[in-house]
Every structure is written in C-alpha cells, then in structure tokens.
Scaffold this active site. Structure first.
Site, short mmCIF file in Angstrom:
data_model
loop_
_atom_site.label_atom_id
_atom_site.label_comp_id
_atom_site.label_asym_id
_atom_site.label_seq_id
_atom_site.Cartn_x
_atom_site.Cartn_y
_atom_site.Cartn_z
N LYS A 17 2.22 -12.13 8.67
CA LYS A 17 1.32 -11.22 8.18
C LYS A 17 0.82 -12.22 7.10
O LYS A 17 1.15 -12.55 6.03
CB LYS A 17 2.15 -10.06 7.43
CG LYS A 17 1.09 -8.99 6.63
CD LYS A 17 1.55 -7.70 6.11
CE LYS A 17 0.58 -6.96 5.48
NZ LYS A 17 0.13 -7.41 4.31
N SER A 68 0.79 -1.41 0.13
CA SER A 68 -0.06 -0.19 0.12
C SER A 68 0.89 1.08 0.04
O SER A 68 0.36 2.24 -0.39
CB SER A 68 -0.81 0.07 1.15
OG SER A 68 -1.50 -1.29 1.21
N TYR A 109 5.66 -12.68 5.63
CA TYR A 109 4.59 -12.22 5.14
C TYR A 109 4.21 -13.31 3.97
O TYR A 109 4.77 -13.61 3.17
CB TYR A 109 4.88 -11.00 4.20
CG TYR A 109 3.71 -10.08 3.50
CD1 TYR A 109 2.67 -10.66 2.88
CD2 TYR A 109 4.18 -8.54 3.29
CE1 TYR A 109 1.55 -9.74 2.46
CE2 TYR A 109 3.37 -7.86 2.80
CZ TYR A 109 2.16 -8.27 2.46
OH TYR A 109 1.29 -7.42 1.66
C1 NAY Z 1 0.43 -3.96 2.53
O1 NAY Z 1 1.81 -4.59 2.43
O2 NAY Z 1 0.37 -2.66 2.22
C2 NAY Z 1 -0.61 -4.98 2.78
O3 NAY Z 1 -0.43 -6.15 2.38
C3 NAY Z 1 -1.78 -4.41 3.25
C4 NAY Z 1 -2.71 -5.22 3.21
C5 NAY Z 1 -3.65 -5.36 1.64
N1 NAY Z 1 -3.06 -6.36 1.13
C6 NAY Z 1 -2.56 -6.23 -0.17
C7 NAY Z 1 -2.03 -7.50 -0.67
O4 NAY Z 1 -2.20 -5.14 -0.55
O5 NAY Z 1 -5.20 -4.37 2.88
C8 NAY Z 1 -5.07 -5.33 2.06
C9 NAY Z 1 -5.66 -5.36 0.82
O6 NAY Z 1 -5.54 -3.82 -0.03
C10 NAY Z 1 -7.39 -5.16 0.88
O7 NAY Z 1 -7.70 -6.22 1.83
C11 NAY Z 1 -8.04 -5.29 -0.45
O8 NAY Z 1 -7.87 -6.61 -1.01
#
Ligand code: NAY
Length: 286
Positions: free
Chosen positions: A158, A44, A131
């Site tokens: 994670k 993110s 992760y």
């Molecule tokens: C990250 O590394 O920022 C994350 O993994 C945050 C968690 C998110 N997973 C991913 C793979 O980006 O919040 C989730 C995800 O965006 C949300 O559940 C939508 O599928």
C-alpha cells in the site's frame, strides 16, 4: 482490472462507541458506488484510537454484514503479537488479505521491521500487503521492499507516497506484486505510474468519482480523467484539515451516520467551511 477500496470509516454511536448496526447502510453505499472492496481498520478507520478488542469486533462485524465487497483487514500495530492476533481474526472472518502499517514510535531498525512483517505474514494463511507511508516517517526503503517482496506471502505494497518514480521502479521490478495508490489526490498519476488500484479515505463518500477516474483512464481519456481528479481534489481540499472527521460529516449529509472522529480529534463546524455543503449537494446530484 485495477481495484478500488474505500478505507472504511468506523461508525460510532452518539456516545462514541462502535455501532455495528450502522455498518449495513454504509457498506451497501460502498457497493452502490461501484467500489471493489473495503480496507477495514486502517488510519481512516481510526484503528490507532481503538483497543485491540474493538478492532477485532470491527473486523468481524464488517465481514458479517458484507454485501459482496472484497475485504482487506488492516492489522498494523506497534506490538507484533497484537498484529498477529488481528491477522488470525481476519483470516477466520473470511478476509481476502491483511495489511499493516510499520510499527511506529520507537524508531525500529530495518531488521526489526523485517522481522515484524515476517511474523505477521506467518500468523495467518492470508497474503500480506505491507504499507509504506514516508510522510509520517513510516516509509519502506527500496532495500526493505526488496527483502519483503521476496516473501511469497507478501503480495504487495500500500504505497502512500507521492514519489511515483519509486512506484514505477517497484512495479517494473515486481510486475506480479500488487501496488495500491494511497493518496486519493493523485490516483490518476498513481495509475499512470504503475499502481494496480487505490485505497482511500474519501472513497467512502465519492467512490463513484474514483471509479469514473479509473474508467476514463482505462479508456485512454486522459483529459476527462484529469477533470474528474480535479472534481475529487476540490472536495479533498475542503475536508483535508481533518480528513476523517470531514469524511464522516460528508457521509452524514449523504444519510450515513457514523459519528465524529474520536479524540484527540475535535469536532469541527463543517457547515462553516465555505462551499463544502454546496459541493456535497453537487456530488449527490452527480
Ligand atoms: C488508511 O489506512 O486508512 C489509509 O491510509 C487510507 C488512505 C489515506 N491515507 C492516509 C494516510 O490516511 O486516503 C488517504 C488520505 O486520507 C488522502 O489521500 C488525503 O491525503
């Protein structure tokens, strides 16, 4: 107490460069929403679209601005030595843990993944949260989890997967390790099946909804917790097509400018998404 962390987006200026001056308001907002901490430099945070030196700058700047949130640094990269250098930076900056996605692209063997994670765990004094993300071919098998979790410096996983049976099996086998639910849309189910908390993209702008889900779940109010998960999921569905850019749009509507997601992500006309602006207004009044 189960802990909730927003997977912090990286604020960019109009030119698409990291702008540390935008962090103060964003971090304050995370705290105001009742979140326990921030997970910095993950998917993110667009880490894989940034250079290693930019990532170092983001990690340091968040620690400098931190308004009393717990800090986990995502240091995952394909190159082991880059991940190690980011772990050293996080340790010096005062983070409480590091975390790392598996190295991707080449299709490394389990022995190589084990060596990679062991090297990161040895690079700093901080505990390491590995992760698992099977949807992208980056899942950690049960056998690899067993090898990794035998390392006292690896404090947990994670767990970004809807395979909640495996989550339950892991938590029962390793009650003293920490398992974070990784998909926002199933936080409630993840807590029910053993997660110790959650880390999520959409927590950036609706952290208060996830805090309320946790509170209702902990109080045993299952139907209210499920209703709130539905409130969150209604919003997730609207931003899901490009979740980082969409999250940044919602944050901007809430008064926190963070720019757009970097290319190859393309800007979208979020104001044209049916019901999104009205849903944001509802969230702000929530
Ligand atoms: C990250 O590394 O920022 C994350 O993994 C945050 C968690 C998110 N997973 C991913 C793979 O980006 O919040 C989730 C995800 O965006 C949300 O559940 C939508 O599928």
């Amino acid at each position: 107490m189960r802990e909730l962390y927003s997977a912090l987006v990286t604020p960019y200026n109009a030119g698409g460069e990291f702008d540390p001056t935008l962090l103060e308001g964003l971090l304050k907002f995370q705290k105001e929403q009742g979140l326990d901490g921030v997970y910095v430099g993950g998917s993110s945070g667009e880490a894989v679209l940034q250079s290693v030196s930019e990532r170092q700058a983001v990690l340091k700047a968040v620690a400098e601005h931190n308004p009393g949130l717990k800090l986990i640094a995502h240091v995952g990269t394909v190159a082991t030595r880059d991940a190690q250098s980011l772990a050293e930076v996080a340790d010096r900056a005062g983070y409480s843990a590091v975390s790392a996605i598996s190295p991707f692209y080449y299709g490394f063997s389990e022995d190589e993944l084990f060596a990679h994670y062991t090297a990161i765990s040895e690079a700093s004094a901080l505990p390491l949260i590995v992760y698992s993300f099977p949807q992208k071919g980056l899942g950690l098998s049960r056998e690899l989890c067993d090898r990794l979790l035998a390392n006292p410096k690896i404090s947990g996983v994670k767990y970004t997967s809807a395979d909640l049976y495996m989550l339950d099996q892991l938590k029962r086998a390793y009650p003293n390790k920490i398992f974070f639910n990784g998909f926002d849309e199933i936080l409630l189910a993840g807590l029910t099946m053993g997660a110790d908390g959650g880390i999520g993209t959409t927590y950036n702008f609706m952290g208060d909804v996830f805090v309320a889900i946790r509170a209702e779940w902990e109080a045993g109010n299952q139907s209210e917790a499920l209703r709130l998960q539905g409130v969150a999921n209604d919003m997730i569905e609207r931003v899901y097509p490009s979740i980082i850019d969409g999250t940044k749009y919602v944050l901007a509507r809430m008064g926190h400018q963070t720019g757009g997601a970097r290319p190859p992500f393309q800007p979208r006309d979020w104001s044209a998404v049916p019901g999104l602006d009205a849903a944001i207004d509802n969230l702000m009044a929530w």
